[in-house]
Design an enzyme around this catalytic site. Structure first.
Site, mmCIF file in Angstrom:
data_model
loop_
_atom_site.group_PDB
_atom_site.id
_atom_site.type_symbol
_atom_site.label_atom_id
_atom_site.label_comp_id
_atom_site.label_asym_id
_atom_site.label_seq_id
_atom_site.Cartn_x
_atom_site.Cartn_y
_atom_site.Cartn_z
ATOM 1 C CB THR A 109 -0.923 -0.020 1.240
ATOM 2 O OG1 THR A 109 -1.839 -1.099 1.078
ATOM 3 C CG2 THR A 109 -1.704 1.259 1.411
ATOM 4 C CB SER A 144 2.628 -7.999 1.216
ATOM 5 O OG SER A 144 1.709 -7.795 2.262
ATOM 6 C CB THR A 189 0.450 -3.501 6.379
ATOM 7 O OG1 THR A 189 -0.819 -3.675 5.738
ATOM 8 C CG2 THR A 189 0.903 -2.057 6.284
ATOM 9 C CG ASP A 190 -2.559 -7.140 4.093
ATOM 10 O OD1 ASP A 190 -2.841 -6.498 5.127
ATOM 11 O OD2 ASP A 190 -3.210 -7.030 3.044
HETATM 12 C C1 SIN Z 1 -0.200 -5.251 1.052
HETATM 13 O O1 SIN Z 1 0.002 -5.872 2.090
HETATM 14 O O2 SIN Z 1 0.584 -5.263 0.081
HETATM 15 C C2 SIN Z 1 -1.457 -4.455 0.886
HETATM 16 C C3 SIN Z 1 -1.961 -3.907 2.164
HETATM 17 C C4 SIN Z 1 -1.036 -2.935 2.819
HETATM 18 O O3 SIN Z 1 0.120 -2.736 2.464
HETATM 19 O O4 SIN Z 1 -1.522 -2.308 3.805
#
Ligand code: SIN
Length: 319
Positions: free
Chosen positions: A16, A62, A95-96
């Site tokens: 993100t 991710s 973040t995931d």
């Molecule tokens: C991801 O994990 O690539 C998408 C969600 C995020 O980064 O918050």
């Protein structure tokens, strides 16, 4: 704090933090992994005088992280860490699954320089994106004299890579370090440290050398009302090599599921118990039928079982 004599390498993997939405007000309907890492760095003010390099290792959401990307990322980390002129690394990530990548890199590399993962909860196109501040804070930590190990910096908080976990679906302050609490805070460019930097020996990059398609198959199963052993039998029939059960409370497992897991273990599947609880560790007690994962979350325990199986394969091949 910047050190013009030692450069920081920023490795981009997507997420993100590199995401964009059609509308600036849209913080959920965006596409992750749209902007290159070099352009993310250009958007961060206050980096004049800092020797920086950027490298795009991957460009993905991710949730779709896979073992081939982990291999490439670990190799690029090891390459740059070995360069004497490099003081540390920053990795931009989604973040995931950040907590899984951070765990893997700490266990495999246990670097004596800082490797700082950062991410964002809002896309780069948001009215008030969190990515630029997180990136600035990550660079601040990567420049800290004496800093070492895999770390995660988000929301002004520094987490050890082996402990960090995503604990909220939407808030900017979406990460925690479990019971032990954060390692440090970054406050207006100042680092306030609460705990020691991560220590320990890495398992070695060669552990990840087998073709990604040949890595052991490790799955998660969960204990819940009405659970039974059919999922375990089905996974066994398909060739699963490791299982982590999301157990209830202090590692208890529904009796039917437990019986199936005990049978799977007797048949050679590596089986660990972790807990469904958001906080706390599994405390071992006499009579436990299955090994526990201690303080590891189910997702980190799954990575650890994967690494243990890779280690066993390495030993069997005499490496
Ligand atoms: C991801 O994990 O690539 C998408 C969600 C995020 O980064 O918050």
């Amino acid at each position: 704090m910047q050190n013009p004599e030692r450069s920081i390498v920023i490795l981009g993997t997507g997420g993100t933090i590199a995401g964009t939405a059609v509308e600036a007000g849209d913080t959920i309907g965006y596409r992750a992994a749209q902007l290159g890492v070099a352009s993310l760095v250009r958007d961060v003010p206050g980096l004049a005088g800092q020797a920086l390099e950027t490298e795009q290792v991957a460009q993905l959401d991710s949730k779709d992280m896979d073992y081939g990307v982990w291999q490439a990322l670990a190799r690029r980390c090891a390459h740059h860490l070995a360069r004497p002129e490099v003081g540390g690394l920053v990795i931009t990530h989604g973040t995931d699954t950040l907590e899984e990548t951070a765990y893997l890199l700490q266990r495999v590399l246990a670097p004596s320089k800082p490797v700082v993962l950062t991410a964002a909860m809002r896309p780069a196109s948001a009215l008030h994106p969190d990515g630029p501040q997180n990136l600035l804070d990550a660079l601040r930590v990567a420049n800290e004299p004496g800093a070492r190990g895999v770390l995660a910096v988000l929301g002004g908080t520094v987490h050890p890579g082996a402990e960090v976990r995503k604990s909220h679906t939407y808030r900017l302050d979406a990460f925690c370090s479990g019971d032990a609490g954060p390692l440090a805070y970054v406050e207006a460019g100042q680092l306030r440290r609460l705990r020691e930097w991560p220590q320990g020996e890495g398992l070695g990059l060669d552990l990840l050398e087998p073709e990604a398609a040949d890595w052991p198959w490790v799955e998660l199963v969960s204990s819940h009302a009405g659970a039974d052993g059919r999922v375990v039998s089905a996974l066994q029939a398909l060739g699963v090599q490791g299982l982590v059960v999301l157990a209830t409370g202090n590692g208890t497992v529904h009796e039917r599921l437990e019986a199936a897991l005990v049978r799977a273990r007797a048949a050679g599947v590596k089986v660990w118990r972790s807990t469904r609880c958001a906080q706390g560790r599994v405390l071992a007690k006499p009579g436990d039928l299955l090994p526990d994962a201690g303080a590891l979350t189910p997702f980190k325990a799954r990575v650890e079982v994967l690494l243990q199986l890779l280690l066993e394969a390495r030993r069997q091949h005499g490496a």
